[in-house]
Design an enzyme around this catalytic site. Structure first.
Site: not given
Ligand code: A2R
Length: 317
Positions: A231, A260, A278
């Site tokens: 994002r 965007e 995007h």
């Molecule tokens: O919560 P963790 O330790 O599993 O880490 C997640 C990480 N994450 C963060 N890392 C650092 N600081 C933060 N505040 C933080 N919040 C979350 O992002 C995890 O490793 C990763 C997200 O992975 P998923 O939930 O599996 O999401 P996915 O499907 O990989 O999609 C990620 C993003 C979407 O939310 C859209 O914004 C974009 O990709 O298309």
């Protein structure tokens, strides 16, 4: 009588057919007609179909007292207050996993394009300059680099898998350490300092707002490349623009922007950036899969009150 569904944003014909098979579909009215719609039809709306960009505006959610499900097209749901929905017993669903490969491919595409000067070289050939001016300057190899992944989740892992092809040293930063064979950095700035490339693939929202800040950008440094397929809000955009202009950051591949579809105009003048509107998941095949899952979640909910891919905040509902 079919249940009422409020449709926010546009959908494909295939999705619309599936919606209308099961619901009476109400497209989101214009702003000046919204209150009238909420007053008359709002009380009977049980479902909303939306997308990651349009999300679920709080004032609309407040005007739908019998809302039970918000099915969102896309994996990121930072434009939906999932905690507020869960507190009202409304389940929010999204479309994880089906887009992992596509978004990972987009990240790699951007990295290759920036490193190898794809866009300026293409313009050079089209302008006839190869004939008159000869070869272009050498680019930088993507082989044998240290690549820092910010957010090693579903998509981050798909990116890491692809990096094996380039003999990359993969390192990562996320909130928690994972059981993976890559080095974990608890500190993002430290990881940026150790990386040739930083690929951002966290969710958006408050917890990641501007975490790629001036310090992280400085640590990535004048040889460093920033790739953002998460994002726009994750990166401090003004700091990134300044660093790119000053040569304090080598280059950037950007699929997402803070406001965007507005993109900082300063970027248009820079050769060291590749800009995309995007399109991380935007292929015919992947968008179909996302559309199917958006509809499947609604169908399942009508069938037995369950959903296939609720967001974590709603998984206990
Ligand atoms: O919560 P963790 O330790 O599993 O880490 C997640 C990480 N994450 C963060 N890392 C650092 N600081 C933060 N505040 C933080 N919040 C979350 O992002 C995890 O490793 C990763 C997200 O992975 P998923 O939930 O599996 O999401 P996915 O499907 O990989 O999609 C990620 C993003 C979407 O939310 C859209 O914004 C974009 O990709 O298309």
């Amino acid at each position: 009588m079919k249940p009422d569904l409020l449709l926010i944003g546009t959908v494909t014909d295939v999705m619309m057919t599936r919606f209308t098979d099961e619901f009476t579909v109400h497209p989101l009215p214009a702003a000046d007609e919204l209150q009238g719609f909420l007053d008359t039809t709002g009380p009977s709306v049980v479902a909303v179909a939306t997308n990651g960009h349009n999300g679920m505006p709080a004032e609309i959610m407040a005007g739908l007292p019998d809302l039970k499900i918000i099915s969102s097209y896309g994996v990121g749901y930072d434009a939906i207050d999932a905690d507020a929905a869960a507190a009202r017993g409304i389940v929010v669903t999204h479309t994880p996993n089906v887009l992992n490969d596509e978004v990972a491919n987009t990240a790699i595409m951007l990295w290759l394009a920036v490193s190898r000067n794809l866009v300026p070289n293409d313009a050079y050939v089209r302008a006839g300059r190869w004939l008159t001016e000869g070869n272009t300057p050498l680019s930088r190899s993507v082989q044998d680099r240290t690549v820092g992944i910010l957010g090693l989740g579903r998509i981050g892992q798909a990116i890491a898998d692809r990096l094996a092809m380039f003999n990359s040293t993969v390192v990562y930063h996320s909130r928690s350490k994972k059981d993976v064979p890559y080095r974990y950095y608890g500190d993002l700035t430290e990881m940026a300092a150790a990386s040739d490339v930083l690929i951002c693939i966290t969710p958006g929202g408050a917890s990641t707002q501007g975490i790629v800040n001036k310090q992280v950008i400085e640590a990535l440094g004048p040889e460093g490349i920033l790739i953002n397929v998460s994002r726009g809000s994750v990166v401090d955009e003004p700091e990134m623009v300044k660093a790119l202009q000053d040569g304090r950051l080598c280059g950037a591949g950007l699929d997402v922007f803070d406001k965007e579809p507005q993109v900082p105009q300063e970027l248009f003048a820079l050769d060291n950036v590749v800009l995309q509107p995007h399109i991380g998941s935007a292929t015919v095949e992947t968008r179909k899969a996302m559309g199917d899952l958006t509809c499947d979640n609604l169908s399942q909910f009508l069938k037995d009150g369950k959903t296939l891919t609720p967001v974590p905040e709603c998984s206990q509902l």
